[in-house]
Scaffold this motif. Structure first.
Motif, short mmCIF file in Angstrom:
data_model
loop_
_atom_site.label_atom_id
_atom_site.label_comp_id
_atom_site.label_asym_id
_atom_site.label_seq_id
_atom_site.Cartn_x
_atom_site.Cartn_y
_atom_site.Cartn_z
N THR A 30 40.94 78.01 41.00
CA THR A 30 40.93 76.55 41.13
C THR A 30 40.21 75.91 39.96
OG1 THR A 30 41.02 76.69 43.55
CG2 THR A 30 40.26 74.61 42.60
N TYR A 84 50.47 60.91 37.18
CA TYR A 84 49.86 62.18 37.59
C TYR A 84 50.55 62.76 38.84
CZ TYR A 84 46.59 65.60 39.41
OH TYR A 84 46.04 66.76 39.91
N ASP A 85 50.79 61.92 39.83
CA ASP A 85 51.41 62.42 41.07
C ASP A 85 52.80 62.99 40.81
OD1 ASP A 85 49.19 61.75 42.53
OD2 ASP A 85 49.98 59.82 43.22
N SER A 145 41.03 68.54 41.89
CA SER A 145 41.08 69.99 41.70
C SER A 145 42.51 70.48 41.83
CB SER A 145 40.18 70.71 42.71
OG SER A 145 40.63 70.47 44.04
N THR A 146 42.82 71.52 41.09
CA THR A 146 44.16 72.10 41.10
C THR A 146 44.05 73.61 41.19
OG1 THR A 146 45.13 70.30 39.79
CG2 THR A 146 46.28 72.42 39.75
N THR A 147 44.81 74.21 42.10
CA THR A 147 44.80 75.66 42.27
C THR A 147 46.06 76.26 41.66
OG1 THR A 147 43.49 75.52 44.30
CG2 THR A 147 44.75 77.54 43.94
N LEU A 167 52.44 75.21 34.58
CA LEU A 167 51.22 74.43 34.37
C LEU A 167 51.53 73.28 33.43
CD1 LEU A 167 48.12 73.96 34.56
CD2 LEU A 167 47.88 75.45 32.56
N SER A 212 52.39 66.31 39.09
CA SER A 212 51.91 67.31 40.04
C SER A 212 53.02 67.80 40.96
CB SER A 212 50.76 66.75 40.88
OG SER A 212 49.64 66.47 40.07
N PRO A 228 51.62 72.56 38.94
CA PRO A 228 50.18 72.32 38.94
C PRO A 228 49.77 71.60 37.65
CG PRO A 228 50.65 74.56 39.65
CD PRO A 228 51.95 73.98 39.18
N THR A 229 48.99 70.53 37.79
CA THR A 229 48.66 69.67 36.66
C THR A 229 47.16 69.52 36.52
OG1 THR A 229 50.75 68.47 36.93
CG2 THR A 229 49.02 67.39 35.65
N VAL A 230 46.66 69.68 35.30
CA VAL A 230 45.23 69.56 35.00
C VAL A 230 45.05 68.49 33.93
CG1 VAL A 230 43.25 70.75 33.97
CG2 VAL A 230 44.71 71.95 35.62
#
Length: 333
Positions: free
Chosen positions: A46, A137-138, A53-55, A125, A141, A145-147
């Motif tokens: 994570t 962002y949404d 937070s993104t896992t 990613l 995502s 998975p987005t950071v």
């Protein structure tokens, strides 16, 4: 005799079984490093970042990156993205990265990413920045998975560390940063007391001119080397801090405050933007500019906007250090 033969047969069979068991144990030991390596890649982890937070279920193999400095981070870590936003300068990549970016798909610009294109690449990613892409962002995502980093500007080291963690390459990331810091110390040692000089950094754009300060990309590097800034500029930024200590847009009447022991300037002229080039020419031919001490002593240097400002990543940072070393050491020749 029969008993002796029977006993010998039993012992022989047991020996064969023991040897077979030892062989199996040896094979298991030999396979262990491979198993552990696969386990590391498949273990979920994570990442805490600007949006929460993104896992990730495993180490990503197909990465899309949405900032120029993020692209440099990936390349420095030995990762070629499947997609990246276009460089601010270049067609579509900066000259200093174009050879390493062959085959990478363009997914828009930092300010306007192409969601459909990103989705078509099926990344595992996405790396972006809240400063540019918070509004989508949404949607990002939902693709993968987005950071996100918090911002850009002079914070490239913090962002680089985040990206290395997201890529499950933290150890490699530490190595790259250590090499950069060693490069800084090497240049600092070579420059000696030259780092006691006061530097000034100016940028020209179409119809705009700015003084760049301590929190800018170039400013952070000058800080690490130990260079000083002039008192007039310190007062200027204390009085107007809309952009903090990043930069301030100025009119020609402020040209005298652009002075320093050494003055560097760069021009943002995408696709040879004539308006930006005209701005640079107009200002550098102004009587106030020509009256600067740095101009009179021949200590004004035009440098690359891509390397000194726009690219904003670790590769450009190392190239900027090379520029500084070459420029300052030439003064003594």
């Amino acid at each position: 005799m029969k008993s002796a033969k029977f006993l010998f047969t039993i012992i022989s069979i047991m020996t064969i079984f023991l040897l077979a068991a030892c062989g199996n144990n040896t094979d298991e030991k030999a396979e262990k490093p491979k198993d552990q390596g696969n386990k590391t890649e498949d273990t979920s982890y994570t990442i805490e970042h600007a949006m929460g937070s993104t896992t990730l279920d495993k180490t990503p193999q197909k990465v899309v990156v949405l900032s120029n400095e993020g692209t440099e981070a990936l390349l420095a870590l030995g990762v070629k993205p499947v997609g990246a936003v276009q460089s601010w300068l270049g067609d579509p990549w900066y000259d200093h990265i174009k050879d390493d970016m062959q085959g990478v798909e363009v997914v828009g610009t930092e300010s306007e990413v192409n969601l459909e294109k990103i989705a078509s690449l099926k990344p595992d990613l996405i790396i972006g920045t809240k400063m540019r892409q918070e509004a989508v962002y949404d949607q990002l995502s939902a693709i993968a998975p987005t950071v996100f980093s918090e911002t850009l500007r002079g914070d490239w080291k913090e962002n680089f560390t985040l990206y290395a963690k997201a890529l499950n390459l933290e150890e490699k990331g530490n190595e790259v940063l250590s090499q950069f810091d060693a490069h800084v110390e090497d240049v600092k040692q070579k420059l000696g007391d030259k780092v006691n000089q006061e530097v000034s950094v100016v940028r020209f754009m179409a119809g705009k001119s700015r003084i760049y300060y301590t929190d800018s990309f170039s400013g952070v590097i000058f800080n690490q080397l130990g260079f000083k800034r002039t008192q007039p500029q310190a007062e200027l930024f204390a009085a107007d801090n809309k952009l903090g200590n990043l930069a301030i847009e100025v009119g020609k009447e402020v040209i005298p405050k652009m002075d320093g022991d050494v003055l560097f300037y760069f021009t943002y002229a995408p696709n040879g933007d004539q308006a930006a080039l005209d701005t640079a020419k107009e200002w550098t031919n102004d009587p106030l500019w020509k009256n600067l001490n740095a101009v009179k002593t021949g200590n004004v240097h035009e440098v690359s906007d891509a390397i000194w400002n726009t690219a904003g990543g670790v590769l450009a940072a190392n190239l900027m250090l090379d520029d500084i070393e070459n420029i300052f050491l030439k003064q003594t020749k």
